[in-house]
Design an enzyme around this catalytic site. Structure first.
Site, PDB file in Angstrom:
ATOM      1  N   ASP A   1       0.826  -1.208   0.000  1.00  0.00           N
ATOM      2  CA  ASP A   1       0.000   0.000   0.000  1.00  0.00           C
ATOM      3  C   ASP A   1       0.862   1.261   0.000  1.00  0.00           C
ATOM      4  OD1 ASP A   1      -1.968  -1.879   0.399  1.00  0.00           O
ATOM      5  OD2 ASP A   1      -2.776  -0.978   2.222  1.00  0.00           O
TER       6      ASP A   1
ATOM      7  N   HIS B   1      -4.556   9.662   1.717  1.00  0.00           N
ATOM      8  CA  HIS B   1      -4.611   8.671   2.788  1.00  0.00           C
ATOM      9  C   HIS B   1      -5.491   9.163   3.929  1.00  0.00           C
ATOM     10  CE1 HIS B   1      -3.168   5.301   5.185  1.00  0.00           C
ATOM     11  NE2 HIS B   1      -2.772   4.810   4.026  1.00  0.00           N
TER      12      HIS B   1
ATOM     13  N   HIS C   1       3.988  -2.159   3.023  1.00  0.00           N
ATOM     14  CA  HIS C   1       4.009  -0.811   2.429  1.00  0.00           C
ATOM     15  C   HIS C   1       5.329  -0.621   1.690  1.00  0.00           C
ATOM     16  CE1 HIS C   1       1.130  -0.713   5.736  1.00  0.00           C
ATOM     17  NE2 HIS C   1       0.502   0.230   5.053  1.00  0.00           N
TER      18      HIS C   1
HETATM   19 ZN   LIG Z   1      -2.352   2.942   3.374  1.00  0.00          ZN
END
Ligand SMILES: [Zn+2]
Length: 246
Positions: free
Chosen positions: A71, A126, A213
């Protein structure tokens, strides 16, 4: 006309479970918020398949599937190193791209597509989507969709809302399939390769979706280490769509 996200995902889960494991009784809803709370209706954790009589070990090992998911990218440096490492290993992953991080890194998005990864949507900014209002969320998701389509020629089919923060109203408004995760690497918090690898290996089971991430160097290093170690244990890495449907 596509099925609405939640129904479509449920359908995919039942299909997946029925095909791979021959039972509908093992569906457990295990999508998690970032704080560890369980959320219903997201992804499943399949039961370990029972070995069939006469089944070859090779086939059994091929059934151990995992999806590495990343992500918040793309990140100019980290995503590049990750793509290089995945390519070296012949592994495909799923990238939930943050719209506002895309400008200037279009070449990395092109690489993702060319190298066989699945590109998905993480919204434009975000934010906690349940705090934003349905219209604002729909716009944010659509904006990211358009940015990705302008680069790859394809609109993503999958969405992971930041923090796994989602609700029924948003699901009704948004026509994408939401994908959460089974294993939270907590890479953003740990920022330590060994600790991330240990945490994931302790939890991981066949059929899991691993959350990471690609904006931290430690996460990238840990992901490649996990690919090597879990690969040696017989796991195959697939994209989220392959895990859910195939
Ligand atoms: Zn995120």
């Amino acid at each position: 006309m596509r099925m609405r996200g939640a129904k479509r995902l449920l359908f995919a889960l039942i299909l997946f479970d029925g095909l791979l494991f021959g039972t509908l009784g093992a569906v457990v809803q295990t999508g998690r918020f970032a704080d560890g709370a369980l959320q219903a209706g997201s992804v499943m954790k399949p039961a370990e398949p029972e070995p069939e009589e006469g089944q070859e070990q090779g086939i059994k090992s091929v059934q151990k599937l995992l999806a590495l998911t990343f992500d918040d990218g793309p990140s100019a440096e980290c995503t590049k190193v990750l793509l290089d490492g995945l390519k070296q290993r012949g592994i495909h992953a799923t990238f939930f791209l943050m719209g506002e991080n895309i400008p200037g890194k279009e070449a990395l998005v092109v690489r993702m597509k060319e190298e066989g990864h699945l590109i998905a949507n993480h919204g434009y900014r975000h934010v906690q989507m349940t705090h934003e209002g349905e219209e604002a969320v729909a716009e944010s998701v659509e904006k990211a969709q358009e940015m990705i389509e302008a680069i790859t020629g394809e609109e993503p089919e999958f969405l992971r809302p930041p923090y796994g923060d989602w609700n029924e109203k948003l699901a009704e408004r948004c026509d994408l399939t939401t994908v959460f995760w089974n294993v939270d690497s907590l890479d953003w918090k740990l920022r330590n390769v060994e600790k991330i690898v240990r945490r994931v290996k302790k939890q991981v089971r066949n059929g899991d979706i691993i959350l990471m991430h690609d904006i931290f160097p430690e996460s990238v290093e840990a992901a490649l280490e996990l690919a090597d170690q879990l690969g040696a244990e017989g796991y195959m890495f697939v994209t989220v769509d392959e895990l859910l449907i195939d």
